[in-house]
Design an enzyme around this catalytic site. Structure first.
Site, PDB file in Angstrom:
ATOM      1  CB  SER A 191      43.172  39.392  48.531  1.00 49.36           C
ATOM      2  OG  SER A 191      42.343  38.853  47.523  1.00 49.36           O
ATOM      3  CG  ASP A 235      33.789  37.518  50.933  1.00 51.59           C
ATOM      4  OD1 ASP A 235      32.620  37.085  51.033  1.00 51.59           O
ATOM      5  OD2 ASP A 235      34.534  37.244  49.962  1.00 51.59           O
ATOM      6  CG  ASN A 263      30.145  31.854  48.079  1.00 53.16           C
ATOM      7  OD1 ASN A 263      30.935  30.898  48.146  1.00 53.16           O
ATOM      8  ND2 ASN A 263      29.568  32.218  46.948  1.00 53.16           N
ATOM      9  NE  ARG A 321      33.842  29.275  45.681  1.00 55.95           N
ATOM     10  CZ  ARG A 321      34.398  30.445  46.032  1.00 55.95           C
ATOM     11  NH1 ARG A 321      33.778  31.252  46.874  1.00 55.95           N
ATOM     12  NH2 ARG A 321      35.563  30.789  45.547  1.00 55.95           N
ATOM     13  CB  SER A 369      41.420  27.340  44.542  1.00 58.90           C
ATOM     14  OG  SER A 369      41.561  28.506  45.330  1.00 58.90           O
ATOM     15  CB  SER A 370      46.193  30.369  44.144  1.00 55.79           C
ATOM     16  OG  SER A 370      45.389  31.478  44.528  1.00 55.79           O
ATOM     17  CG  ASP A 417      38.772  37.600  41.452  1.00 57.76           C
ATOM     18  OD1 ASP A 417      38.518  36.459  41.031  1.00 57.76           O
ATOM     19  OD2 ASP A 417      39.000  37.848  42.648  1.00 57.76           O
ATOM     20  CD  GLU A 470      32.599  34.690  44.299  1.00 54.49           C
ATOM     21  OE1 GLU A 470      33.227  33.965  43.490  1.00 54.49           O
ATOM     22  OE2 GLU A 470      33.171  35.566  44.981  1.00 54.49           O
ATOM     23  CG  HIS A 507      31.152  39.763  44.432  1.00 60.43           C
ATOM     24  ND1 HIS A 507      32.352  40.264  44.836  1.00 60.43           N
ATOM     25  CD2 HIS A 507      31.404  38.448  44.118  1.00 60.43           C
ATOM     26  CE1 HIS A 507      33.274  39.331  44.808  1.00 60.43           C
ATOM     27  NE2 HIS A 507      32.728  38.218  44.374  1.00 60.43           N
ATOM     28  NE  ARG A 508      35.623  39.312  41.847  1.00 61.45           N
ATOM     29  CZ  ARG A 508      36.007  40.301  42.656  1.00 61.45           C
ATOM     30  NH1 ARG A 508      35.777  41.553  42.320  1.00 61.45           N
ATOM     31  NH2 ARG A 508      36.622  40.058  43.794  1.00 61.45           N
ATOM     32  CE  LYS A 527      32.060  35.751  47.891  1.00 59.02           C
ATOM     33  NZ  LYS A 527      33.513  35.808  47.820  1.00 59.02           N
TER      34      LYS A 527
HETATM   35  O1  LIG Z   1      43.685  34.378  47.545  1.00 60.89           O
HETATM   36  C1  LIG Z   1      42.831  35.224  47.252  1.00 60.89           C
HETATM   37  O2  LIG Z   1      42.656  36.262  47.936  1.00 60.89           O
HETATM   38  C2  LIG Z   1      42.004  34.997  46.049  1.00 60.89           C
HETATM   39  C3  LIG Z   1      42.424  34.117  45.075  1.00 60.89           C
HETATM   40  C4  LIG Z   1      41.698  33.912  43.810  1.00 60.89           C
HETATM   41  O3  LIG Z   1      41.077  32.648  43.861  1.00 60.89           O
HETATM   42  P1  LIG Z   1      41.679  31.317  43.137  1.00 60.89           P
HETATM   43  O4  LIG Z   1      43.039  31.084  43.621  1.00 60.89           O
HETATM   44  O5  LIG Z   1      40.698  30.276  43.590  1.00 60.89           O
HETATM   45  O6  LIG Z   1      41.628  31.575  41.652  1.00 60.89           O
HETATM   46  C5  LIG Z   1      40.634  34.979  43.572  1.00 60.89           C
HETATM   47  O7  LIG Z   1      39.764  34.600  42.544  1.00 60.89           O
HETATM   48  C6  LIG Z   1      39.844  35.255  44.827  1.00 60.89           C
HETATM   49  O8  LIG Z   1      38.860  36.246  44.618  1.00 60.89           O
HETATM   50  C7  LIG Z   1      40.754  35.765  45.925  1.00 60.89           C
HETATM   51  C1  LIG Z   2      36.408  34.276  43.661  1.00 67.53           C
HETATM   52  C2  LIG Z   2      36.084  35.233  44.525  1.00 67.53           C
HETATM   53  O1  LIG Z   2      35.931  35.062  45.861  1.00 67.53           O
HETATM   54  P1  LIG Z   2      36.483  34.018  46.944  1.00 67.53           P
HETATM   55  O2  LIG Z   2      37.451  34.792  47.764  1.00 67.53           O
HETATM   56  O3  LIG Z   2      35.277  33.614  47.708  1.00 67.53           O
HETATM   57  O4  LIG Z   2      37.137  32.879  46.212  1.00 67.53           O
HETATM   58  C3  LIG Z   2      35.857  36.628  44.053  1.00 67.53           C
HETATM   59  O5  LIG Z   2      35.780  37.541  44.910  1.00 67.53           O
HETATM   60  O6  LIG Z   2      35.739  36.871  42.837  1.00 67.53           O
END
Ligand SMILES: O=C(O)C1=C[C@@H](OP(=O)(O)O)[C@@H](O)[C@H](O)C1
Ligand SMILES: C=C(OP(=O)(O)O)C(=O)O
Length: 441
Positions: free
Chosen positions: A27, A53, A97, A127, A173-174, A320, A348, A392-393, A423
């Site tokens: 992130s 990623d 992805n 997605r 999703s945030s 996650d 994923e 991956h998770r 990933k």
């Molecule tokens: O902003 C980010 O870095 C992420 C936000 C989360 O997703 P959501 O907001 O879709 O839940 C998380 O699951 C993802 O692995 C990374």
């Molecule tokens: C949801 C995930 O990835 P993404 O950043 O592609 O949303 C993750 O890494 O668990």
């Protein structure tokens, strides 16, 4: 790149102990790359994550004309910022992805304007991205779906931004709000930008990561709780000089869980009590399950303190790391309940369905709801071949089922297609097999 076999066999390990240097946070890495690219000046990024990623983000930036260099074979990069002016106006971008690549890039490119195609692997095209596209097209951006409406692939053209008040839904999703926040200074030259969240916002701690990194790049966001965010006019991203990427707190969860299940202590280095990542709160779940956890400035350590107990909690803030809790439940006494994890269905893979299927293979009794999972562990984990769904998770968290633990439940396991860990953590299984031992030291 690692060359993993089609499957990996894990023998039950009686003990987990050791220290793991965490790879960089996904992130933070992808946000930092984009902010460094947009900023004025050169940014020295230390300890960037090396994974699929971040690779797609680096390649996309290169195609967009952003100049970056890697220091030798190290994890250190220097990015020359474009100061808001894109050198290239036409590009075809492969996003794999990576949600943290496609969503923020879509917003930034839609605001900057040009002629861009964004696409990814088959799952990426399942997605959702509609809430982000609606928010941007609602103020005059020109984003078109070239496949199914609501999903990538996308074609972005030069639009005409006519409003600085955006509305975005946050219940899927945030990352949509994160994307708009990061793009906001690009349209705030003369007028402030205001972003209102419509309805519920999930995965809130990821917004804190976004705001924290924007601030390090010189942009302040005024906020009213989780409802409304304002970026004052005239703010630009400026390089902070050097930026150090923390270790990945989600990746930390597997090793900390291993320490909690199978003796420990297991220490992870690279994240600690002052982390900006919400997933460090995974330690609260570990403690609630009865593990002993110690946090330092830049490390966390976990060890067993008797058998683990089941947990019943809301995991919306750590979607996650919550997958790790689902597998930890196999090693706990009683039935665990993971609530408010509906976003798992659009990641994923459909992670609620995948998790339920694979936990059942191991003998668990699992109830799957639209946004919850109830897990009752078996007396003894059954040997099985775990499918990983290119997630991956799934691969990483199921390695924990091979640990024996205080309740002596561990079983030999096969992990199919383990290379999907690339990933976010290409070396995961090397790190895991280093701490999972059969000698009682
Ligand atoms: O902003 C980010 O870095 C992420 C936000 C989360 O997703 P959501 O907001 O879709 O839940 C998380 O699951 C993802 O692995 C990374
Ligand atoms: C949801 C995930 O990835 P993404 O950043 O592609 O949303 C993750 O890494 O668990």
């Amino acid at each position: 790149m690692k060359h993993y076999p089609h499957h990996l066999d894990l023998q039950p390990a009686m003990h987990a102990q050791g220290t793991v240097q965490l790879p960089g946070s996904k992130s933070i890495s992808n946000r930092t790359l984009l902010l460094a690219a947009l900023a004025e000046g050169k940014t020295d990024i230390r300890a960037l994550l090396a994974s699929d990623d971040t690779h797609v983000m680096l390649m996309a930036l290169q195609k967009l004309g952003v100049h970056w260099t890697q220091r030798g074979e190290s994890r250190d990069y220097e990015v020359q910022g474009i100061a808001g002016v894109l050198p290239v106006h036409q590009a075809d971008l492969f996003m794999g992805n990576a949600g943290t690549a496609i969503r923020p890039l879509t917003a930034a490119l839609a605001v900057l304007g040009g002629d861009f195609s964004l696409h990814g692997v088959a799952r990426m095209h399942e997605r959702p991205i509609g809430d982000l596209v609606d928010a941007l097209n609602g103020i005059g951006a020109d984003i078109e779906y070239t496949g199914e409406p609501g999903f990538p692939p996308l074609h972005i053209r030069r639009g005409h931004i006519h409003s600085h008040r955006l509305q975005v839904r946050g219940n899927v999703s945030s990352q949509f709000l994160t994307a708009l926040l990061m793009a906001a200074p690009l349209m705030a030259a003369r007028e402030p930008v205001r972003i209102d969240v419509v309805g519920e916002l999930i995965s809130k701690p990821y917004i804190e990561i976004t705001l924290n990194l924007m601030q390090r790049f010189g942009v302040e966001v005024q906020r009213k709780g989780w409802q409304s965010f304002t970026i004052a006019a005239g703010q630009h991203y400026r390089s902070p000089g050097v930026i150090h990427v923390e270790g990945d707190a989600s990746s930390a969860s597997y090793f900390l869980a291993a320490g909690a299940i199978a003796g420990g202590p297991v220490r992870v280095e690279g994240v600690g009590r002052d982390s900006i990542q919400g997933d460090v709160r995974f330690v609260d779940a570990l403690q609630a399950m009865g593990a002993a956890v110690t946090l330092g400035d830049n490390w966390i350590e976990a060890r067993a303190d008797g058998p683990l107990r089941a947990i019943d909690a809301d995991f919306n803030h750590i979607p996650d790391a919550a997958m790790t809790v689902a597998v930890l439940a196999l090693h706990a006494q009683g039935t665990s309940m993971l609530r408010n994890i509906g976003s798992w269905r659009v990641k994923e893979t459909d992670r609620i369905a995948a998790m339920a299927t694979e936990l059942r293979k191991l003998g668990a009794d699992v109830e799957e709801g639209a946004d919850y999972l109830r897990v009752t562990p078996p007396e003894q984990i059954q040997p099985a071949a775990i499918d990983t769904y290119d997630d991956h998770r799934m691969a990483m968290c199921f390695s924990l089922a091979s640990l024996d633990g205080a309740l002596r439940r561990g079983a030999p396991l096969r992990i199919n297609d383990p290379k999907c860990v690339a990933k976010t953590f290409p070396d995961y299984f090397e790190a895991f097999t280093r701490i999972a031992r059969n000698d009682l030291l």
